[in-house]
Write a protein that holds these residues in place. Structure first.
Motif, mmCIF file in Angstrom:
data_model
loop_
_atom_site.group_PDB
_atom_site.id
_atom_site.type_symbol
_atom_site.label_atom_id
_atom_site.label_comp_id
_atom_site.label_asym_id
_atom_site.label_seq_id
_atom_site.Cartn_x
_atom_site.Cartn_y
_atom_site.Cartn_z
ATOM 1 N N LEU A 139 102.095 42.550 -86.868
ATOM 2 C CA LEU A 139 102.844 41.401 -86.378
ATOM 3 C C LEU A 139 102.632 40.182 -87.278
ATOM 4 C CD1 LEU A 139 102.280 41.507 -82.495
ATOM 5 C CD2 LEU A 139 104.452 41.780 -83.701
ATOM 6 N N ASN A 140 103.684 39.397 -87.405
ATOM 7 C CA ASN A 140 103.592 38.117 -88.100
ATOM 8 C C ASN A 140 103.307 37.040 -87.062
ATOM 9 O OD1 ASN A 140 103.879 35.795 -89.616
ATOM 10 N ND2 ASN A 140 106.095 36.016 -89.893
ATOM 11 N N PHE A 141 102.125 36.411 -87.149
ATOM 12 C CA PHE A 141 101.750 35.383 -86.187
ATOM 13 C C PHE A 141 102.162 33.992 -86.644
ATOM 14 C CE2 PHE A 141 98.506 38.678 -85.094
ATOM 15 C CZ PHE A 141 98.956 38.917 -83.810
ATOM 16 N N ASN A 142 103.124 33.936 -87.524
ATOM 17 C CA ASN A 142 103.639 32.666 -88.039
ATOM 18 C C ASN A 142 102.520 31.881 -88.743
ATOM 19 O OD1 ASN A 142 105.747 30.920 -88.507
ATOM 20 N ND2 ASN A 142 105.548 29.832 -86.559
ATOM 21 N N ARG A 143 101.742 32.630 -89.509
ATOM 22 C CA ARG A 143 100.681 32.105 -90.368
ATOM 23 C C ARG A 143 99.477 31.540 -89.611
ATOM 24 N NH1 ARG A 143 104.123 28.548 -94.786
ATOM 25 N NH2 ARG A 143 105.849 30.034 -95.038
ATOM 26 N N GLN A 144 99.468 31.654 -88.314
ATOM 27 C CA GLN A 144 98.321 31.147 -87.562
ATOM 28 C C GLN A 144 97.952 32.153 -86.477
ATOM 29 O OE1 GLN A 144 98.646 27.071 -86.456
ATOM 30 N NE2 GLN A 144 96.735 27.051 -85.284
ATOM 31 N N GLN A 145 96.760 32.696 -86.566
ATOM 32 C CA GLN A 145 96.305 33.719 -85.649
ATOM 33 C C GLN A 145 96.075 33.144 -84.249
ATOM 34 O OE1 GLN A 145 94.981 37.109 -85.937
ATOM 35 N NE2 GLN A 145 96.203 37.313 -87.804
ATOM 36 N N PRO A 146 96.405 33.917 -83.211
ATOM 37 C CA PRO A 146 96.031 33.493 -81.857
ATOM 38 C C PRO A 146 94.518 33.551 -81.697
ATOM 39 C CG PRO A 146 96.993 35.699 -81.825
ATOM 40 C CD PRO A 146 97.166 35.184 -83.218
ATOM 41 N N ALA A 147 94.001 32.643 -80.871
ATOM 42 C CA ALA A 147 92.562 32.561 -80.642
ATOM 43 C C ALA A 147 92.274 32.661 -79.159
ATOM 44 C CB ALA A 147 92.001 31.256 -81.211
ATOM 45 N N CYS A 148 91.083 33.172 -78.834
ATOM 46 C CA CYS A 148 90.685 33.377 -77.436
ATOM 47 C C CYS A 148 90.103 32.094 -76.856
ATOM 48 C CB CYS A 148 89.653 34.487 -77.341
ATOM 49 S SG CYS A 148 90.224 36.094 -77.954
ATOM 50 N N ALA A 149 90.511 31.780 -75.642
ATOM 51 C CA ALA A 149 89.916 30.673 -74.891
ATOM 52 C C ALA A 149 88.924 31.166 -73.854
ATOM 53 C CB ALA A 149 91.013 29.853 -74.218
ATOM 54 N N SER A 150 89.030 32.431 -73.476
ATOM 55 C CA SER A 150 88.117 33.059 -72.528
ATOM 56 C C SER A 150 88.180 34.570 -72.767
ATOM 57 C CB SER A 150 88.507 32.707 -71.084
ATOM 58 O OG SER A 150 89.793 33.231 -70.778
ATOM 59 N N PRO A 151 87.127 35.308 -72.374
ATOM 60 C CA PRO A 151 85.890 34.866 -71.716
ATOM 61 C C PRO A 151 84.950 34.146 -72.683
ATOM 62 C CG PRO A 151 85.851 37.219 -72.136
ATOM 63 C CD PRO A 151 87.215 36.757 -72.512
ATOM 64 N N GLU A 152 83.823 33.756 -72.122
ATOM 65 C CA GLU A 152 82.902 32.903 -72.864
ATOM 66 C C GLU A 152 82.409 33.558 -74.149
ATOM 67 O OE1 GLU A 152 80.885 29.496 -73.752
ATOM 68 O OE2 GLU A 152 82.263 29.810 -72.056
ATOM 69 N N VAL A 153 82.184 34.865 -74.130
ATOM 70 C CA VAL A 153 81.577 35.540 -75.293
ATOM 71 C C VAL A 153 82.493 35.550 -76.510
ATOM 72 C CG1 VAL A 153 80.068 36.990 -73.893
ATOM 73 C CG2 VAL A 153 82.381 37.772 -74.409
ATOM 74 N N VAL A 154 83.791 35.348 -76.325
ATOM 75 C CA VAL A 154 84.722 35.394 -77.453
ATOM 76 C C VAL A 154 85.490 34.080 -77.605
ATOM 77 C CG1 VAL A 154 84.984 37.897 -77.359
ATOM 78 C CG2 VAL A 154 86.488 36.451 -75.986
ATOM 79 N N ARG A 155 85.055 33.044 -76.944
ATOM 80 C CA ARG A 155 85.795 31.775 -76.987
ATOM 81 C C ARG A 155 85.875 31.255 -78.423
ATOM 82 N NH1 ARG A 155 84.252 27.148 -72.824
ATOM 83 N NH2 ARG A 155 85.305 28.695 -71.486
ATOM 84 N N GLY A 156 87.105 30.879 -78.820
ATOM 85 C CA GLY A 156 87.341 30.337 -80.140
ATOM 86 C C GLY A 156 87.499 31.368 -81.238
ATOM 87 N N LYS A 157 87.397 32.624 -80.905
ATOM 88 C CA LYS A 157 87.473 33.682 -81.894
ATOM 89 C C LYS A 157 88.927 34.097 -82.111
ATOM 90 C CE LYS A 157 84.727 37.733 -83.131
ATOM 91 N NZ LYS A 157 83.696 38.702 -82.657
ATOM 92 N N GLU A 158 89.345 34.168 -83.376
ATOM 93 C CA GLU A 158 90.712 34.593 -83.681
ATOM 94 C C GLU A 158 90.799 36.114 -83.719
ATOM 95 O OE1 GLU A 158 91.868 32.708 -87.297
ATOM 96 O OE2 GLU A 158 92.148 30.744 -86.356
ATOM 97 N N PHE A 159 92.021 36.612 -83.534
ATOM 98 C CA PHE A 159 92.211 38.058 -83.443
ATOM 99 C C PHE A 159 91.771 38.769 -84.726
ATOM 100 C CE2 PHE A 159 95.420 38.867 -79.807
ATOM 101 C CZ PHE A 159 94.717 37.992 -78.990
ATOM 102 N N LYS A 160 91.948 38.135 -85.878
ATOM 103 C CA LYS A 160 91.595 38.773 -87.141
ATOM 104 C C LYS A 160 90.093 38.918 -87.317
ATOM 105 C CE LYS A 160 91.760 34.406 -89.716
ATOM 106 N NZ LYS A 160 90.296 34.330 -89.890
ATOM 107 N N ASP A 161 89.320 38.178 -86.508
ATOM 108 C CA ASP A 161 87.866 38.217 -86.647
ATOM 109 C C ASP A 161 87.225 39.368 -85.874
ATOM 110 O OD1 ASP A 161 88.026 35.928 -88.188
ATOM 111 O OD2 ASP A 161 87.818 34.596 -86.449
ATOM 112 N N PHE A 162 87.990 40.055 -85.059
ATOM 113 C CA PHE A 162 87.443 41.166 -84.285
ATOM 114 C C PHE A 162 87.407 42.424 -85.158
ATOM 115 C CE2 PHE A 162 88.920 38.396 -80.879
ATOM 116 C CZ PHE A 162 87.882 38.486 -79.959
ATOM 117 N N PRO A 163 86.405 43.271 -84.954
ATOM 118 C CA PRO A 163 86.376 44.545 -85.687
ATOM 119 C C PRO A 163 87.446 45.494 -85.168
ATOM 120 C CG PRO A 163 84.582 44.471 -84.095
ATOM 121 C CD PRO A 163 85.225 43.109 -84.080
ATOM 122 N N ASP A 164 87.766 46.474 -85.987
ATOM 123 C CA ASP A 164 88.780 47.447 -85.578
ATOM 124 C C ASP A 164 88.336 48.244 -84.360
ATOM 125 O OD1 ASP A 164 90.443 46.643 -87.600
ATOM 126 O OD2 ASP A 164 89.755 48.168 -89.015
#
Length: 374
Positions: A139-164
Motif C-alpha cells: 500500500l501507498n501511505f501517501n509518504r507518511q506511515q500510520p502510527a499507533c496511538a494505543s495500546p501503550e506498548v506500541v504507542r507512537g510506533k509506525e507500521f514500518k517499524d514492526f517486524p514481519d
C-alpha cells in the motif's frame, strides 16, 4: 464557503460530473442524496468539513469512483460496508481525523486499494488493523506511515517499524465476554415494563445487540417500538404484552468474536394482587417496585380477565352445551320408543246411505262393511 452546511437532494440534478470537490465548508454529513445519482463520478473530495461518519451502503451508486478524499475533518467512524459496490476505488485519504480503526469490511475489495492515507489519526493497533499491517509494503501511505496511538506498548510506533513476524501481544483483540452468564427469568403481568441487563467486556469494546423470539435484532432505541437497547446494553421491553413471551438472547460482538446469554420473559394477562376496579380499565402508566429479579414497572389497574377465568368460563359453557345435546338425545330416544307401541291400523264401520227413491222392505237389514287402513 464556510456558510455551506447542507446540500439539497436535487442541487446537482442534471449534471453528469466526473470530479467534485466541496472543501473547507461546514458539511456535518456526506450529502448522499445530492451526489447519489452522479454515476460517472470518479473523484470526490469532501476534505476539511466537520463530517463525523461514513454510513454503510450509502455510496453504492458511485460505482465508477476511484478516489475519495475526506481529510482534515472530524471523522470518527467508517461503518462496515460503507464502500460496498465501489470496486474501482483505488485511493482513500482519511488522514488528520479522529479514526481509531478502519476495518477490512469497509471496502468492496481491499485488493483494488492502492493508496491509503491513515496518518494523523489516533489508531488503535489491534486485530482490526491487522489487514493494513499485512499490506504495508504494497500500500501507498501517501509518504507518511500510520502510527499507533494505543495500546501503550506500541504507542507512537509506525507500521514500518514492526517486524514481519509480530509478537503474540501485538495487533490482537480480546474476545467479547459477557460479565454475568446467569440466565435471567422474569414473570410479569401484562403492561409491565421489563429490563434485562447485559454487560460485556472486550478489546475493542463489544457492540451489544439483542435477538428477540421473532428473530429480530434490536440494537438501539427505535421510534415507535416498545423494545430498545440502552448504551450499556440493557434491553427494555416497555408495557409488555402477551406476544412478547419467549427467550431473548444478548449478543456481544467485536472483531475477535462473539458471546451470548439468554433471558426468558413470561408475560401473564392478569395478576391476582391487582385491585378490582369497577370499570375494568387497563392502564400502563405507574411506577411500583417489584419483588422480581429484574427491574420492572407495574400497573395499578387490572386487566378484565385472566387465563384461569377464561378456562373456567369456556369449560362451563362447553359442559352446558353437552347437557343440552344430551337432553335432546334423551327426548328423541323416548319419542322413538313410544312410536313403536302405537297402532298401525284403523278399523272403520261404513253404512251406505239409503237413497230416497228406493223402496225397501221393512224387514230388510242395512248393508254394512268394515275397512281396515294399514
Amino acid at each position: 464557503m464556510p456558510a455551506l452546511d447542507t446540500m439539497t437532494p436535487k442541487c446537482l440534478f442534471g449534471l453528469n460530473l466526473t470530479s467534485l470537490s466541496i472543501t473547507m465548508c461546514n458539511l456535518s454529513a456526506i450529502p448522499y442524496e445530492a451526489i447519489g445519482h452522479q454515476r460517472y463520478l470518479r473523484f470526490l473530495n469532501l476534505s476539511f468539513n466537520p463530517i463525523e461518519a461514513v454510513e454503510a451502503n450509502q455510496l453504492f451508486n458511485l460505482q465508477k469512483l476511484q478516489a475519495f478524499h475526506l481529510a482534515g475533518g472530524r471523522l470518527a467512524l467508517i461503518e462496515p460496508y460503507s464502500f460496498r459496490g465501489l470496486n474501482h476505488l483505488r485511493v482513500l485519504n482519511v488522514s488528520s481525523n479522529r479514526l481509531s480503526t478502519l476495518e477490512e469490511s469497509v471496502f468492496h475489495s481491499v485488493g483494488n486499494l492502492e493508496t491509503l492515507a491513515l496518518y494523523d489519526n489516533p489508531l488503535a493497533c489491534d486485530c482490526r488493523l491487522l489487514w493494513v499491517f499485512r499490506r504495508r509494503w504494497r500500500l501507498n501511505f501517501n509518504r507518511q506511515q500510520p502510527a499507533c496511538a494505543s495500546p501503550e506498548v506500541v504507542r507512537g510506533k509506525e507500521f514500518k517499524d514492526f517486524p514481519d513476524i509480530l509478537p503474540l501481544d501485538h495487533f490482537t483483540c480480546q474476545k467479547s465476554k459477557i460479565a454475568d452468564y446467569q440466565v435471567e427469568k422474569s414473570h410479569v403481568d401484562e403492561g409491565t415494563t421489563v429490563q434485562f441487563p447485559c454487560h460485556a467486556e472486550g478489546d475493542p469494546d463489544p457492540m451489544i445487540m439483542w435477538l428477540t423470539p421473532k428473530k429480530d435484532y434490536i440494537t438501539t432505541k427505535t421510534a415507535g417500538s416498545r423494545l430498545s437497547v440502552s448504551d450499556d446494553g440493557t434491553l427494555e421491553v416497555r408495557y409488555s404484552q402477551i406476544q412478547d413471551n419467549g427467550t431473548y438472547f444478548c449478543i456481544a460482538t467485536n472483531a475477535a468474536g462473539n458471546d451470548s446469554k439468554a433471558a426468558h420473559l413470561f408475560v401473564h394477562s392478569y395478576s391476582p394482587n391487582w385491585p378490582h376496579q369497577p370499570n375494568k380499565t387497563f392502564a400502563f402508566i405507574a411506577n411500583q417496585p417489584s419483588d422480581e429479579g429484574a427491574n420492572v414497572t407495574r400497573t395499578t389497574l387490572p386487566f378484565p380477565f385472566d387465563v384461569n377465568t377464561l378456562i373456567i368460563a369456556t369449560t362451563m359453557g362447553f359442559i352446558s352445551f353437552l347437557a343440552v345435546v344430551l337432553f335432546c338425545l334423551v327426548i328423541l330416544f323416548l319419542w322413538s320408543r313410544g312410536k313403536d307401541n302405537s297402532k298401525t291400523s284403523i278399523e272403520v264401520e261404513y253404512v251406505p246411505r239409503k237413497e230416497e227413491t228406493e223402496e225397501s222392505s221393512p224387514t230388510e237389514a242395512p248393508v254394512q262393511f268394515n275397512m281396515k287402513i294399514m
